[in-house]
Design a protein around this motif. Structure first.
Motif, short mmCIF file in Angstrom:
data_model
loop_
_atom_site.label_atom_id
_atom_site.label_comp_id
_atom_site.label_asym_id
_atom_site.label_seq_id
_atom_site.Cartn_x
_atom_site.Cartn_y
_atom_site.Cartn_z
N VAL A 450 0.87 -1.17 0.00
CA VAL A 450 0.00 0.00 0.00
C VAL A 450 0.91 1.22 0.00
CG1 VAL A 450 -1.71 1.32 1.27
CG2 VAL A 450 -1.88 -1.16 1.20
N ALA A 451 0.93 1.95 -1.11
CA ALA A 451 1.75 3.17 -1.22
C ALA A 451 0.88 4.35 -0.79
CB ALA A 451 2.23 3.34 -2.66
N PHE A 452 1.16 4.88 0.41
CA PHE A 452 0.23 5.87 0.97
C PHE A 452 0.78 7.28 1.04
CE2 PHE A 452 2.43 3.97 4.66
CZ PHE A 452 2.84 5.09 5.36
N ARG A 468 6.83 19.37 -2.98
CA ARG A 468 5.45 18.93 -3.13
C ARG A 468 5.31 17.57 -2.47
NH1 ARG A 468 3.45 19.73 -9.26
NH2 ARG A 468 1.47 19.18 -8.26
N GLU A 469 4.09 17.26 -2.06
CA GLU A 469 3.87 16.02 -1.32
C GLU A 469 2.45 15.52 -1.55
OE1 GLU A 469 4.72 17.30 2.63
OE2 GLU A 469 3.06 18.73 2.67
N TRP A 470 2.23 14.25 -1.18
CA TRP A 470 0.91 13.64 -1.31
C TRP A 470 0.77 12.60 -0.22
CZ3 TRP A 470 -1.00 8.73 -1.98
CH2 TRP A 470 -2.34 8.62 -2.37
N ILE A 471 -0.43 12.49 0.33
CA ILE A 471 -0.69 11.48 1.34
C ILE A 471 -2.15 11.04 1.25
CG2 ILE A 471 -1.28 13.18 3.12
CD1 ILE A 471 0.05 11.28 5.18
N ASN A 472 -2.37 9.78 1.49
CA ASN A 472 -3.74 9.25 1.53
C ASN A 472 -4.23 9.26 2.97
OD1 ASN A 472 -6.13 7.73 0.69
ND2 ASN A 472 -5.20 6.05 1.84
N GLU A 481 -3.96 6.16 -7.40
CA GLU A 481 -3.98 7.60 -7.16
C GLU A 481 -2.59 8.10 -6.78
OE1 GLU A 481 -6.34 10.89 -4.39
OE2 GLU A 481 -6.93 8.78 -4.36
N PHE A 482 -1.86 7.31 -6.01
CA PHE A 482 -0.49 7.63 -5.64
C PHE A 482 0.36 7.82 -6.90
CE2 PHE A 482 3.82 6.08 -5.08
CZ PHE A 482 4.26 6.63 -3.88
N ALA A 483 0.29 6.87 -7.83
CA ALA A 483 1.11 6.94 -9.05
C ALA A 483 0.71 8.13 -9.91
CB ALA A 483 0.96 5.64 -9.84
N GLU A 509 5.89 -2.65 -8.79
CA GLU A 509 4.73 -3.42 -8.34
C GLU A 509 3.43 -2.77 -8.76
OE1 GLU A 509 4.66 -4.70 -4.32
OE2 GLU A 509 6.75 -5.34 -4.30
N ILE A 510 3.37 -1.44 -8.68
CA ILE A 510 2.15 -0.75 -9.12
C ILE A 510 1.94 -0.95 -10.62
CG2 ILE A 510 1.08 1.52 -9.42
CD1 ILE A 510 2.45 2.38 -6.81
N ARG A 511 3.01 -0.89 -11.38
CA ARG A 511 2.90 -1.10 -12.83
C ARG A 511 2.41 -2.51 -13.13
NH1 ARG A 511 6.11 -2.50 -17.38
NH2 ARG A 511 5.61 -1.16 -19.18
#
Length: 677
Positions: A450-452, A468-472, A481-483, A509-511
């Protein structure tokens, strides 16, 4: 002093009022019972007291549990140091360690498959072992945490299923196995011997089987099994994290957290992720011979009971590098476990144990270290140059010794060209991911990624820095959504700089997931491929860890190559970094006393209280899990505090790379165009 191991040493004082004296009867408390100090001795520093001082004739003490026996296999002297409370660097919160391991979550799922199972609950005046014996009088019974004691040994069985004269002993582990790919027994190597990977788990089971057989006698058949996590199984809703109810430990006692299954048991039995492996053959193999637990454990128990240190001799070697009893200084009694084990050889500074890959010194494995110790050499600077083998490891060891002798960092000429392989804009990227044995979402496999969260500091071609950053923060499967968010941030231009292979593996792994599921959003699969490859292979990613490993040594790194070790070394050694406008906010102290930026991360304070700062990766996983699935997941203020703590930590991870990169760029080329304010 007790010396007769033919008698049974029980583990519980037969009075229910003892918890009022801070003497507890639960299993976790029993495991840490030790000889002394006497009850009422106010010199105790443990916060609780031994059972020995209570004037209760029935109170007897168990001396060797399975965990203690396993510790003795690693190093017998650790038993002494643990029981006598020697100074240790492992003063961690056991709740957090247990939570991170995930073992108790797997155990909760396993118990749900035995709906008639009973947790051992002693009656008035009864020990847990006696309660176990009473319940085993039933013809058929399933028990959780059954306790058996014999000859100074104590074993607790995760799941025990008795049918007539046959006992199925099940040890539950969060260890993973892929049964789809298993060729023959996953427990054995290609030559048929027990796999080194699985041996520790099988030794657990062998110890329990020995104790249970000793108690039950030859009329009972014991069939051992390992219950492990099968990562080849995709899970339904009944086998996900939401089907578990977590209860924090009772801070007044020594209990661990508990997890209870609250989902659909019938659906779970039809579709779960557990594999039950029959380990009878492996256990019989481990129980035979002069080194088996059946032969060795009783003598260890007797040595502990008699306080005989001579029987628990230290076995010094490369494993001592990370020993929890290798600490600076001593306690008020002048005790230091590492110094007791190593004697005069503990004095080397920096110590030979801190040499990079000391296990490969001279290409000799453990023999390289032993060769030094036989000659009284314990300081890195005293290692003879002829000891270094050819190849990358030997070269790095040689340069570490040279840097230690000179007190200066070593930069290999190839570092400049290696750094020049990156092109602007420079995207310094760090991911936070989680893998739990119990999947968060239906359709996932155990230990699925889980890439959060990610952080990205970007240095543009003209030397400007942006972040810049991103978090679930929602209970959903975030990988796609992460990718997409990462694609928005780093686009198609520039190099992605990382520290380790983690980010490339995560994107790969996401790919693969997208390819299995039909491709996902337009163009995302194609975009993901270049960041999964190194620059030298035509991709977009430059691994700064590899550059460090091949080209850079600082004496203050102590042979380590983690981002935290390298950051601290350059941070202390390059004062110009402290006045740089990008980094000045993290400066605390000066000179040799300047603190690592990770140490100055502040706790997050909210109206609801304080959330501790996140300072390492496992802490990030815990914070994410607690934010979305913990007892306070409905508390908006707590959730926001966790979010802020996660963002601050991940932001520093990428800024740490910028700091190290800035230092390297200055040292290799004198270039400052990339690091201007």
């Amino acid at each position: 002093m007790f010396t007769d191991l033919s008698r049974r040493y029980s583990t519980v004082v037969r009075q229910r009022r003892t918890p009022s004296f801070r003497v507890y009867n639960d299993f976790q408390a029993i495991k840490i019972v030790r000889l002394g100090p006497w009850y009422g001795d106010k010199g105790s520093s443990s916060g609780c007291y031994s059972l020995l001082g209570l004037d209760v004739p029935e109170s007897e003490v168990s001396v060797l549990s399975k965990s203690s026996y396993k510790l003795a296999l690693v190093c017998p002297r650790k038993l002494v140091y643990r029981r006598e409370r020697y100074p240790s660097s492992a003063e961690k919160d056991p709740y957090l360690d247990f939570l991170a391991d995930g073992g108790f979550l797997v155990e909760a799922v396993a118990r749900a498959l035995f709906p008639d199972g009973q947790i051992i609950a002693p009656q008035e005046g009864e020990t847990t072992a006696q309660a176990t014996a009473r319940l085993l009088r039933s013809e058929n019974v399933d028990l959780f945490e059954a306790v058996f004691e014999h000859g100074g040994l104590s074993a607790r069985v995760d799941v025990l299923s008795k049918r007539g004269g046959v006992i199925e002993l099940i040890e539950v582990k969060a260890k993973s196995v892929n049964m789809e790919r298993a060729d023959g027994s996953p427990l054995r190597g290609t030559r048929g011997g027990i796999s080194a990977e699985w041996r520790p788990y099988l030794e657990d089971v062998a110890f329990q089987v020995h104790v249970v057989r000793s108690v039950m006698g030859p009329s009972c058949t014991v069939r051992p099994k390992l219950c492990v996590v099968d990562v080849s199984k995709a899970c339904g809703e009944a086998a996900t994290f939401s089907a578990l109810d977590l209860t924090p430990r009772d801070e007044r006692a020594f209990g661990m957290p508990t997890a209870h299954y609250v989902g659909d048991v019938a659906a779970l039995r039809q579709n779960h992720f557990l594999a039950f492996l029959d380990v009878s053959a492996e256990v019989e193999e481990l129980l035979s011979g002069p080194d088996s637990c059946a032969a060795v454990a009783p003598s260890i128990a007797l040595a502990i009971l008699q306080g005989d240190r001579s029987c628990l001799k230290p076995a010094i070697g490369t494993h001592c590098r990370d020993c929890e009893y290798r600490v600076d200084g001593t306690d008020e009694s002048g005790r230091n476990g590492f110094r007791e084990c190593w004697g005069g050889l503990a004095a080397g500074s920096p110590h030979v144990l801190d040499l990079y890959r000391i296990d490969k010194l001279g290409g000799r494995g453990e023999g390289g270290l032993l060769w030094l110790l036989e000659r009284g050499i314990s300081a890195i600077s005293d290692i003879p140059d002829r000891m270094f083998a050819d190849g990358e490891i030997g070269r790095r060891q040689r340069h570490q010794v040279q840097a230690t002798r000179s007190g200066r960092e070593w930069i290999e000429p190839g570092m400049g060209p290696a750094l020049a392989a990156a092109c602007a804009p420079f995207h310094f990227v760090d991911f936070e991911t989680s893998r739990m044995p119990v999947p968060y979402h239906a359709g996932m496999r155990p230990y699925g990624q889980v890439a959060f969260q990610f952080s990205c500091h970007t240095v543009s071609g003209d030397g400007a820095l942006s972040h810049r950053e991103w978090i679930n923060v929602d209970d959903r499967y975030p990988n796609i959504e992460f990718a997409m968010a990462l694609r928005d941030v780093i686009g198609d231009a520039g190099t992605m700089l990382v520290w380790s292979a983690h980010e490339r593996t995560a994107l790969r792994e996401i790919r693969e997931q997208l390819l299995r599921e039909g491709g996902g959003p337009a163009g995302l699969v194609d975009w993901l491929e270049p960041p999964t490859l190194d620059v030298e292979k035509g991709g977009r990613t430059l691994d700064l860890y590899n550059i460090c490993r091949r080209h850079y040594v600082h004496p203050a790194m102590g042979g380590k190559t983690s981002i935290k070790a390298v950051l601290q070394a350059v941070w202390k050694g390059n004062p110009s970094l402290h006045v740089h406008p990008w980094f000045a906010a993290y400066v605390r102290g000066e000179g040799d006393s300047v603190r690592s930026p990770y140490e100055v991360l502040a706790d997050v304070v909210t109206d609801a209280g304080i959330v501790a700062a996140v300072r390492e990766g496992t802490g990030a996983m815990r914070a994410y899990q607690d934010m979305l699935y913990g007892r306070r997941r409905g508390d908006a203020a707590y959730k926001e505090a966790c979010r802020r703590a996660l963002l601050e930590y991940c932001k520093l991870d990428t800024l740490a790379m910028v700091i190290v990169w800035t230092h390297w760029m200055e040292r290799t080329s004198g270039a400052t165009s990339h690091v201007s304010a």
